[in-house]
Design an enzyme around this catalytic site. Structure first.
Site, PDB file in Angstrom:
ATOM      1  N   LEU A 272       0.812  -1.217   0.000  1.00  0.00           N
ATOM      2  CA  LEU A 272       0.000   0.000   0.000  1.00  0.00           C
ATOM      3  C   LEU A 272       0.845   1.266   0.000  1.00  0.00           C
ATOM      4  CD1 LEU A 272      -2.708  -1.061   2.595  1.00  0.00           C
ATOM      5  CD2 LEU A 272      -2.977  -0.899   0.123  1.00  0.00           C
ATOM      6  N   ARG A 273       2.171   1.110  -0.089  1.00  0.00           N
ATOM      7  CA  ARG A 273       3.018   2.289  -0.059  1.00  0.00           C
ATOM      8  C   ARG A 273       2.773   3.192  -1.263  1.00  0.00           C
ATOM      9  NH1 ARG A 273       7.882   0.098   1.518  1.00  0.00           N
ATOM     10  NH2 ARG A 273       7.439   0.551   3.686  1.00  0.00           N
TER      11      ARG A 273
END
Length: 334
Positions: A272-273
């Site tokens: 999810l970065r």
């Protein structure tokens, strides 16, 4: 002392300059990775960034740039505890630096002369609240890369050696530059950079002439050149400070969050970065432009920088990462 080339006077390389400005507005975006051929202004931009950045308030004698007396580490012997305004630190990490120089080690001089165990801070301490710059980052030794990964994740440097047990904050923006022909970057470190930009020598003759003209003026008519571009840098610095304030009240609709997620899912980026970096970078850009809310246009402007280095390799797609991101942006944000 020789002055560095002004940031505002750098010709072209707009994506690189934008990425560095946005990390100055919101350091939480993460680092900036600049890949390109030699002589394309990578190192010049980083040196110029140091002069451009707003100053910070810190304890005068603190080795980790503590913002207040309460934040001074227990091991630091600080005599001058006056709060002063000092330039944002931009620290070079040389390729040949030893582990002791990076993280810190026993102060040998004090150990021999006084018989005391004292800690000598390293480069990570000096870079706290600032920038850590690594030229030719793709040639960095693996054990130093592992150290940086640990510190970048925790925001704290921990040293356990020679009977010392030391901790201190080490929150910095990592800036790396390199030539892709000299080797690839380890995926673990690559993912730690918030933004990735590609630079190349300009093909436009007029642009190249302007580069030569400005460099010649910098060297041969230095005072006049600096007087003009110092004013430009001051104006840019003021915009950065204003954007930091605007960022605190920036609005983001759920539709923008959905756009971020859809872009990353469509591109197949891991974790999810990517979404988080997209959001923070778009918010910083919106603040820099004086907008009250993030729009799709802001996402379009920074999508390539935030996502091109997070793509999985696709052997069936010969297009470059920038082309793949651009293609998906056009599909999702049509």
């Amino acid at each position: 002392m020789t002055r560095v080339f002004p940031f505002s006077a750098i010709v072209g390389q707009d994506e690189m300059k934008q990425a560095m400005v946005l990390t100055a507005i919101d350091p939480g975006i993460g680092g900036v990775l600049v890949f390109g051929d030699r002589g394309t202004g990578k190192s010049t931009a980083v040196r110029a960034l140091a002069a451009l950045l707003p100053s910070i308030d810190a304890v005068a004698g603190c080795p980790v740039n503590a913002a207040s007396e309460a934040e001074i580490p227990d091991w630091a012997q600080v005599e001058d505890r006056t709060i002063v305004s000092k330039p944002t630190p931009v620290i070079d990490l040389p390729l040949g630096a030893t582990e002791d120089r990076v993280v810190g080690a026993l102060d040998i001089e004090r150990a021999l002369t006084r018989g005391e165990k004292a800690f000598e801070p390293g480069l990570l301490a000096r870079a706290n609240r600032g920038y850590l710059y690594i030229d030719e980052v793709n040639l960095l030794e693996d054990h130093i890369v592992d150290l940086l990964l640990d510190v970048a994740q925790s925001g704290e440097n921990v040293v356990e050696r020679e009977g010392l047990s030391i901790r201190h904050p080490a929150r910095f923006v990592l800036v790396g530059s390199g030539n892709p022909e000299e080797g690839e970057l380890r995926p673990q470190l690559l993912d730690r950079f918030g933004l990735s930009v590609e630079v190349a020598s300009p093909n436009d003759i007029d642009l190249r002439v302007e580069v030569i003209r400005r460099r010649d003026a910098f060297e041969n008519d230095h005072a006049t050149f600096m007087q003009h571009w110092d004013a430009e840098d001051s104006a840019l610095r003021a915009r950065i400070l204003a954007a930091r304030e605007t960022l605190k009240t920036m609005k983001t609709d759920d539709a923008v969050l959905r756009d971020c997620a859809e872009l990353c899912v469509t591109l197949g980026s891991d974790g999810l970065r990517g979404e988080l970096t997209l959001l923070r970078t778009a918010r910083a850009l919106a603040a820099f432009e004086g907008a009250n809310a993030v729009t799709r246009q802001h996402l379009r402007s920074i999508a390539a920088s935030a996502l091109r280095h997070r793509l999985r390799r696709d052997p069936l797609d010969e297009a470059g990462s920038t082309t793949r991101v651009t293609r998906v942006v056009e599909e999702v944000l049509a």
